[in-house]
Design an enzyme around this catalytic site. Structure first.
Site, short mmCIF file in Angstrom:
data_model
loop_
_atom_site.label_atom_id
_atom_site.label_comp_id
_atom_site.label_asym_id
_atom_site.label_seq_id
_atom_site.Cartn_x
_atom_site.Cartn_y
_atom_site.Cartn_z
N GLY B 74 0.37 -1.44 0.21
CA GLY B 74 -0.09 -0.26 -0.30
C GLY B 74 1.02 1.35 0.03
O GLY B 74 0.68 2.53 0.65
N CYS B 130 -0.64 0.63 -9.12
CA CYS B 130 -0.43 -0.37 -8.17
C CYS B 130 -2.25 -0.70 -7.84
O CYS B 130 -3.43 -0.10 -7.73
CB CYS B 130 -0.11 1.46 -7.42
N ASN B 192 3.15 -4.63 -14.22
CA ASN B 192 2.63 -3.88 -12.52
C ASN B 192 2.26 -5.38 -12.06
O ASN B 192 1.98 -6.87 -13.09
CB ASN B 192 2.62 -2.58 -12.49
N THR B 193 1.70 -5.65 -10.94
CA THR B 193 1.04 -6.66 -10.45
C THR B 193 -0.13 -7.41 -11.28
O THR B 193 -1.03 -6.53 -11.37
CB THR B 193 1.32 -6.82 -9.20
N GLY B 265 12.82 -7.86 -9.58
CA GLY B 265 11.50 -7.52 -8.76
C GLY B 265 11.21 -8.88 -7.71
O GLY B 265 11.91 -8.36 -6.34
#
Lengths: 246, 304
Positions: B74, B130, B192-193, B265
């Site tokens: 977060g 994100c 990104n994830t 990562g």
């Protein structure tokens, strides 16, 4: 640092709890931990507290709880383990005071307290679910001036919680420091008891961990209103600085 | 080793090699610099910076999944001022490029951060993807029109080249890639994830306190390779490819798919020296294949 370490001794302490001794060249401090690769099919390392260190031999014990620890337990003497460490901040033994130090451990939380008890003069209060789960009693007896065992079901030692034993022990008023590791409700109660009595107390915390070196900000706990990293700012924290409110 | 040319260029910025750290996996470099010299890397991409400090999500923030990691940190960070005063000076000690990943909650906040970073860093990576914050983040990154607008407005404040980090949580990543291109992005980074969830079947509770989180690691690598290839086919922008790279050959796979550079990562979480080891393995791979320059490998995929 990353180390490839040979397992020289494997013992089963009780059902689901294993004890490994590995060759390890870095001298750790009581309360520090190692971060271990568990084997094929397990991606993340698992943090495990250091139980003892003696002349190049590091001892650690763990309970089989999930896939990682299950894989780790499958290793045998002679196998090699990829271990990062020693990591984290250990116990502060400089603030134990003049009086008696007491270590309070619940279940598998007892392991880092053994290493600590070898370094400073302590009494131990150790809690387990039941008689069959009682482990390391003789180890603690060999280094502590007194060892009090409690079981949840009363099948061995005191029938009740370690916090009840601690409360009784503190009545003598000779205890100046408490070091604890165990389940969260136990630690929360120990924080309350020691704070009420103004006794120096440190807690070794646990949290699901990522890198183990302070880089990924995953393993946090609340301390004085902000998130601190268990792996880097801990795992040992001063009890009065830990917020258990969440 | 010296006979292999590892240099690559991202929007006019020369990286001595194509290995970059993925944002959020090495903090701001302090810790891993005790494991190897950060000057070994092409660039260090720092943890997401927000204008003000952010405390992040409640723990647990991590769960292991098959060949992967689910996280919900977060965006915990100490804010832009702290970065400028502390982290940046430390990173400057190393002979590597610095990429500032910015993750403001609004377009205005991203503009302010980009403006204040000026040319203190080498590149800015705009995080529009994100999955772990409600405001901003992925809310921008899944809508092509929003991606174009935020890219345009942040680019306007940037004194250094702008990389836009794309979300894989979309139906067609080429649409957001093209939108970023139209908005003036100088480079793209992906992926990104992926949003994921893990439930403890004994308690019926999600393992992450945030319930859902971002999935990374080898589990997502085939998706990432496919998306890098798709994006490389539809734009001429340089790409920083990432998603589960844990070896030199994984890095090569992304470069073959069309990436100019690659970011490491999740591997950093398991092995603090991963960046250095992957760089050395990539060099070995190039030697073995008789390829003199890593840029010769880029986009060499032989589609069936």
């Amino acid at each position: 640092m990353k180390n490839i370490c040979k397992i020289i001794k494997k013992t089963q302490l009780c059902k689901e709890v294993f004890d490994f001794e590995v060759e390890f060249s870095h001298r750790p401090l009581p309360g520090q931990f190692i971060h271990v690769l568990c084997g094929d099919g397990v991606f993340l390392r698992r943090p495990i507290s250091i139980c003892d260190y003696n002349e190049g031999i590091l001892r650690f014990s763990f309970a089989v709880r999930g896939e990682g620890t299950k894989r780790l337990a499958n290793h045998n003497e002679g196998d090699m383990l990829d271990i990062l460490g020693p990591l984290g901040r250990g116990f502060d033994t400089g603030k134990s005071g003049e009086g008696t130090a007491v270590v309070v451990g619940g279940g598998i939380g007892i392991f880092p307290l053994y290493f600590l008890s070898k370094r400073i003069k302590t009494e131990a209060i150790l809690g387990f679910r039941t008689k069959d789960a009682v482990i390391m009693e003789d180890d603690f007896k060999s280094v502590c001036s007194a060892v009090h065992i409690a079981t949840d079901d009363g099948s061995y030692g005191f029938h009740g919680l370690v916090t009840d034993v601690l409360q009784g022990r503190l009545e003598k008023a000779d205890v100046t420091s408490v070091y604890a590791c165990g389940p969260m409700p136990m630690m929360k109660e120990i924080k309350r008891i020691t704070e009420d009595m103004g006794i120096f107390c440190q807690l070794s915390l646990e949290q699901r961990m990522g890198c183990g070196i302070g880089a990924c900000s995953v393993c946090v706990c609340k301390s004085k209103g902000e998130y601190k990293k268990v792996c880097q700012n801990g795992p040992v924290f001063n009890a009065r600085e830990v917020d258990f409110d969440e | 080793m010296n006979d292999i040319d590892l240099t690559v260029s991202i929007a006019g910025v020369t990286l001595k090699n194509p290995i970059v750290t993925a944002s959020g996996t090495v903090g701001n470099g302090w810790e891993i610099s005790r494991y190897y010299d950060l000057s070994e890397l092409g660039a260090v991409c720092v943890k997401s910076i927000t204008l003000n400090p952010r405390e992040g999500n409640r723990p647990p923030r991590i769960a292991e999944t098959p060949s992967g990691i689910l996280n919900s940190v977060g965006l915990q960070n100490k804010g832009l001022d702290f970065f400028l005063k502390n982290d940046l000076n430390n990173l400057r000690k190393f002979d590597t490029k610095i990429i500032a990943n910015i993750s403001g909650g609004t377009i205005e906040e991203n503009c302010e951060i980009a403006g204040r970073l000026g040319n203190e860093v080498d590149l800015i990576e705009l995080n529009v993807s994100c999955p772990n914050v409600k405001q901003g983040g992925i809310a921008f990154g899944t809508n092509p029109a929003m991606v174009k607008e935020i890219t345009q407005r942040v680019k306007d404040k940037c004194k250094v080249p702008l990389i836009v980090k794309l979300s894989p949580n979309v139906t067609d990543i080429t649409e957001t890639a093209k939108a970023a291109r139209q908005g003036g992005a100088d480079a793209l980074s992906l992926i990104n994830t992926l949003i994921g969830m893990k439930i403890d079947v004994n308690t019926a509770k999600p393992v992450l306190a945030n319930n859902i989180g971002g999935l990374s690691g080898p589990a997502i690598r085939p998706i990432a390779v496919r998306m890098v290839w798709q994006v490389a086919c539809c734009t001429d922008l340089p790409i920083i490819g990432m998603g589960g790279i844990i070896s030199g050959e994984d890095a090569a796979e992304f470069i073959i798919a069309g990436a100019t550079a690659v970011a490491v990562g999740s591997a950093n979480i398991v092995n603090p020296a991963a960046g250095l080891e992957i760089k050395n393995q990539l060099t070995d791979y190039l030697k073995r294949k008789g390829i003199q320059s890593v840029s010769k490998l880029r986009g060499t995929v032989k589609i069936n």
